[in-house]
Design a protein around this motif. Structure first.
Motif: not given
Length: 117
Positions: A69-80, A85-86
């Motif tokens: 779960y922590a890993l997926r949340s970390n990846i969600e931060v990257v998506g955000c 940036q966009k």
């Protein structure tokens, strides 16, 4: 008294990430308050919170699940961060710094998960 998660470097780095994301979102416009601001802050907080919750004397299998779960949340931060940036809400240096923090946490979470197998 010390909790198990407090000894984990990855947890400390996740707390730092959350703090840095919080600081970043202070610069976001008000119209993002209930959109990207809330989403990225929740995702960043979730990384350290899942590490902490999963470490509480449960089985390695259960801890591994929370680290996922922590890993997926970390990846969600990257998506955000990419969305920010966009939308021109984050500078290139800030994006790069936060992205690198997320990469480091990803590697550490995967390494920790591998020790639990």
């Amino acid at each position: 008294m010390s909790f198990k998660f407090e000894k984990l470097i990855v947890w400390k780095k996740a707390v730092d990430l959350s703090s840095d994301i919080h600081d970043l979102t202070k610069t976001f416009p008000k119209d993002e308050l209930f959109v990207l601001t809330a989403q990225i802050k929740r995702a960043a907080d979730s990384v350290s919170l899942n590490i902490a919750e999963g470490s509480t004397g449960q089985s390695n299998l259960e801890f591994n699940r929370f680290l996922g779960y922590a890993l997926r949340s970390n990846i969600e931060v990257v998506g955000c961060l990419y969305l920010a940036q966009k939308r021109a809400l984050v500078s290139t240096p800030d994006f790069t710094k936060l992205y690198q923090q997320c990469e480091e946490i990803l590697v550490m979470l995967n390494a920790l998960r591998n020790t639990l197998k």
